[in-house]
Design a protein around this motif. Structure first.
Motif, PDB file in Angstrom:
ATOM      1  N   THR A  35      30.555 -11.964  29.398  1.00  0.00           N
ATOM      2  CA  THR A  35      30.117 -10.685  29.951  1.00  0.00           C
ATOM      3  C   THR A  35      29.598 -10.917  31.363  1.00  0.00           C
ATOM      4  O   THR A  35      28.766 -11.794  31.582  1.00  0.00           O
ATOM      5  CB  THR A  35      29.004 -10.063  29.072  1.00  0.00           C
ATOM      6  OG1 THR A  35      29.563  -9.788  27.776  1.00  0.00           O
ATOM      7  CG2 THR A  35      28.473  -8.782  29.680  1.00  0.00           C
ATOM      8  N   ARG A  46      27.710  -8.915  34.387  1.00  0.00           N
ATOM      9  CA  ARG A  46      26.969  -7.674  34.576  1.00  0.00           C
ATOM     10  C   ARG A  46      26.029  -7.787  35.766  1.00  0.00           C
ATOM     11  O   ARG A  46      25.794  -8.870  36.287  1.00  0.00           O
ATOM     12  CB  ARG A  46      26.186  -7.324  33.318  1.00  0.00           C
ATOM     13  CG  ARG A  46      25.111  -8.311  32.951  1.00  0.00           C
ATOM     14  CD  ARG A  46      24.462  -7.997  31.606  1.00  0.00           C
ATOM     15  NE  ARG A  46      23.344  -8.880  31.340  1.00  0.00           N
ATOM     16  CZ  ARG A  46      22.101  -8.680  31.715  1.00  0.00           C
ATOM     17  NH1 ARG A  46      21.768  -7.591  32.400  1.00  0.00           N
ATOM     18  NH2 ARG A  46      21.149  -9.545  31.421  1.00  0.00           N
ATOM     19  N   ASP A  94      22.146  -6.028  37.086  1.00  0.00           N
ATOM     20  CA  ASP A  94      20.984  -5.238  36.676  1.00  0.00           C
ATOM     21  C   ASP A  94      19.885  -5.443  37.723  1.00  0.00           C
ATOM     22  O   ASP A  94      19.345  -6.538  37.829  1.00  0.00           O
ATOM     23  CB  ASP A  94      20.489  -5.677  35.299  1.00  0.00           C
ATOM     24  CG  ASP A  94      19.308  -4.849  34.805  1.00  0.00           C
ATOM     25  OD1 ASP A  94      18.752  -4.038  35.590  1.00  0.00           O
ATOM     26  OD2 ASP A  94      18.937  -5.023  33.642  1.00  0.00           O
ATOM     27  N   SER A 142      27.851  -3.183  33.336  1.00  0.00           N
ATOM     28  CA  SER A 142      28.679  -4.262  32.797  1.00  0.00           C
ATOM     29  C   SER A 142      30.038  -4.164  33.469  1.00  0.00           C
ATOM     30  O   SER A 142      30.722  -3.148  33.334  1.00  0.00           O
ATOM     31  CB  SER A 142      28.848  -4.118  31.280  1.00  0.00           C
ATOM     32  OG  SER A 142      27.695  -4.538  30.618  1.00  0.00           O
ATOM     33  N   TRP A 143      30.416  -5.197  34.185  1.00  0.00           N
ATOM     34  CA  TRP A 143      31.709  -5.220  34.873  1.00  0.00           C
ATOM     35  C   TRP A 143      32.788  -5.728  33.920  1.00  0.00           C
ATOM     36  O   TRP A 143      33.870  -5.170  33.843  1.00  0.00           O
ATOM     37  CB  TRP A 143      31.628  -6.076  36.131  1.00  0.00           C
ATOM     38  CG  TRP A 143      30.483  -5.684  37.009  1.00  0.00           C
ATOM     39  CD1 TRP A 143      29.349  -6.398  37.264  1.00  0.00           C
ATOM     40  CD2 TRP A 143      30.328  -4.455  37.732  1.00  0.00           C
ATOM     41  NE1 TRP A 143      28.509  -5.695  38.085  1.00  0.00           N
ATOM     42  CE2 TRP A 143      29.085  -4.503  38.403  1.00  0.00           C
ATOM     43  CE3 TRP A 143      31.117  -3.313  37.871  1.00  0.00           C
ATOM     44  CZ2 TRP A 143      28.622  -3.451  39.194  1.00  0.00           C
ATOM     45  CZ3 TRP A 143      30.650  -2.275  38.672  1.00  0.00           C
ATOM     46  CH2 TRP A 143      29.420  -2.359  39.319  1.00  0.00           C
ATOM     47  N   ASP A 185      32.890  -6.774  29.844  1.00  0.00           N
ATOM     48  CA  ASP A 185      32.097  -6.734  28.618  1.00  0.00           C
ATOM     49  C   ASP A 185      32.849  -7.471  27.515  1.00  0.00           C
ATOM     50  O   ASP A 185      33.884  -7.007  27.044  1.00  0.00           O
ATOM     51  CB  ASP A 185      31.840  -5.285  28.216  1.00  0.00           C
ATOM     52  CG  ASP A 185      30.879  -5.159  27.061  1.00  0.00           C
ATOM     53  OD1 ASP A 185      30.224  -6.149  26.691  1.00  0.00           O
ATOM     54  OD2 ASP A 185      30.791  -4.047  26.508  1.00  0.00           O
ATOM     55  N   ARG A 186      32.327  -8.668  27.161  1.00  0.00           N
ATOM     56  CA  ARG A 186      32.937  -9.507  26.138  1.00  0.00           C
ATOM     57  C   ARG A 186      34.432  -9.731  26.397  1.00  0.00           C
ATOM     58  O   ARG A 186      35.256  -9.595  25.510  1.00  0.00           O
ATOM     59  CB  ARG A 186      32.694  -8.938  24.754  1.00  0.00           C
ATOM     60  CG  ARG A 186      31.206  -8.874  24.388  1.00  0.00           C
ATOM     61  CD  ARG A 186      30.966  -8.414  22.979  1.00  0.00           C
ATOM     62  NE  ARG A 186      31.875  -8.986  22.006  1.00  0.00           N
ATOM     63  CZ  ARG A 186      31.692 -10.139  21.353  1.00  0.00           C
ATOM     64  NH1 ARG A 186      30.613 -10.833  21.564  1.00  0.00           N
ATOM     65  NH2 ARG A 186      32.580 -10.559  20.480  1.00  0.00           N
ATOM     66  N   ARG A 194      36.508  -8.022  28.395  1.00  0.00           N
ATOM     67  CA  ARG A 194      37.326  -6.855  28.749  1.00  0.00           C
ATOM     68  C   ARG A 194      36.741  -6.152  29.969  1.00  0.00           C
ATOM     69  O   ARG A 194      35.527  -5.966  30.053  1.00  0.00           O
ATOM     70  CB  ARG A 194      37.379  -5.890  27.582  1.00  0.00           C
ATOM     71  CG  ARG A 194      37.971  -6.530  26.309  1.00  0.00           C
ATOM     72  CD  ARG A 194      38.237  -5.478  25.293  1.00  0.00           C
ATOM     73  NE  ARG A 194      39.420  -4.736  25.699  1.00  0.00           N
ATOM     74  CZ  ARG A 194      40.601  -4.866  25.115  1.00  0.00           C
ATOM     75  NH1 ARG A 194      40.757  -5.701  24.128  1.00  0.00           N
ATOM     76  NH2 ARG A 194      41.621  -4.141  25.513  1.00  0.00           N
ATOM     77  N   ALA A 230      35.222  -3.545  32.071  1.00  0.00           N
ATOM     78  CA  ALA A 230      34.415  -2.398  31.642  1.00  0.00           C
ATOM     79  C   ALA A 230      34.176  -1.407  32.773  1.00  0.00           C
ATOM     80  O   ALA A 230      34.041  -0.209  32.524  1.00  0.00           O
ATOM     81  CB  ALA A 230      33.080  -2.884  31.086  1.00  0.00           C
ATOM     82  N   ASP A 266      28.747 -15.407  24.852  1.00  0.00           N
ATOM     83  CA  ASP A 266      28.262 -15.273  23.482  1.00  0.00           C
ATOM     84  C   ASP A 266      28.085 -16.663  22.884  1.00  0.00           C
ATOM     85  O   ASP A 266      29.022 -17.461  22.871  1.00  0.00           O
ATOM     86  CB  ASP A 266      29.261 -14.488  22.633  1.00  0.00           C
ATOM     87  CG  ASP A 266      29.249 -12.996  22.924  1.00  0.00           C
ATOM     88  OD1 ASP A 266      28.460 -12.566  23.784  1.00  0.00           O
ATOM     89  OD2 ASP A 266      30.041 -12.272  22.298  1.00  0.00           O
TER      90      ASP A 266
END
Length: 189
Positions: free
Chosen positions: A4, A6, A8, A42-43, A45-46, A48, A50, A78
């Motif tokens: 992921t 992201r 923030d 989230s650019w 996400d897991r 994929r 996003a 993860d």
């Protein structure tokens, strides 16, 4: 391994402006977007796609939500634990690359990049660093590379050497990547 990517503005230790700040219009921002709030995004996400960074103008053209890019990036895997030493212990034969630099885009459609290793490339055999090796030129797409991640450490604060001025607030894990394309020996020292 699902990854992921992201941003923030409130990420602990990586805080950045929670609104758009730019002194000139460019591909990533318009002066008319100054003050526009930036929230978490989230650019990837897991594994994929996003979201894509958008200005008000590009969001309207592409019928996407307005998602300004933030001043930080976090890459998380993860189940990622430990660090580079732990990844080396699990490697039978390969290279430990500690720094990439002089990174340039070769093909924007595939995101193919070229660049050089620098200041620390080591041979790994039987889970141990056995010696230093020369620097290499690499040709690699981050998209392809991220699909070949075999193992990842815990996300930790990092400073990208070449892009440190543009992205000083980053956190990424050490990654073990199958088949990273070192295309030739580099004459750079």
């Amino acid at each position: 391994m699902p990854l992921t990517l992201r941003s923030d503005p409130t990420a602990p230790g990586l805080e950045c402006a929670p609104y758009v700040v730019t002194t000139a219009s460019h591909d990533g921002a318009s002066v008319f977007d100054n003050g526009l709030p930036i929230g978490p995004a989230s650019w990837i996400d897991r594994g994929r796609l996003a979201a894509l960074p958008t200005t008000r103008h590009t969001a309207r053209l592409a019928d996407l939500p307005v998602t300004p890019g933030a001043g930080n990036l976090l890459l998380e895997a993860d189940g990622g634990t430990g660090g580079a030493d732990d990844l080396v212990r699990g490697l039978d034969d390969g290279l430990l690359v500690t720094c990439l630099w002089y990174i340039r885009e070769v093909d924007p459609q595939t995101l193919l990049l070229t660049g050089l290793t620098r200041d620390g490339v080591y041979r790994v055999q039987g889970g141990e660093v056995v010696g230093a090796v020369t620097n290499y030129r690499f040709n690699e797409s981050p998209v392809g590379m991220l699909s070949r991640v075999e193992a990842a450490g815990a996300t930790e604060r990092t400073l990208g050497r070449e892009f440190g001025d543009y992205a000083p607030r980053t956190a990424v894990p050490a990654l073990r990547v199958r088949g990273f394309n070192c295309s030739s020996v580099s004459q750079a020292s």
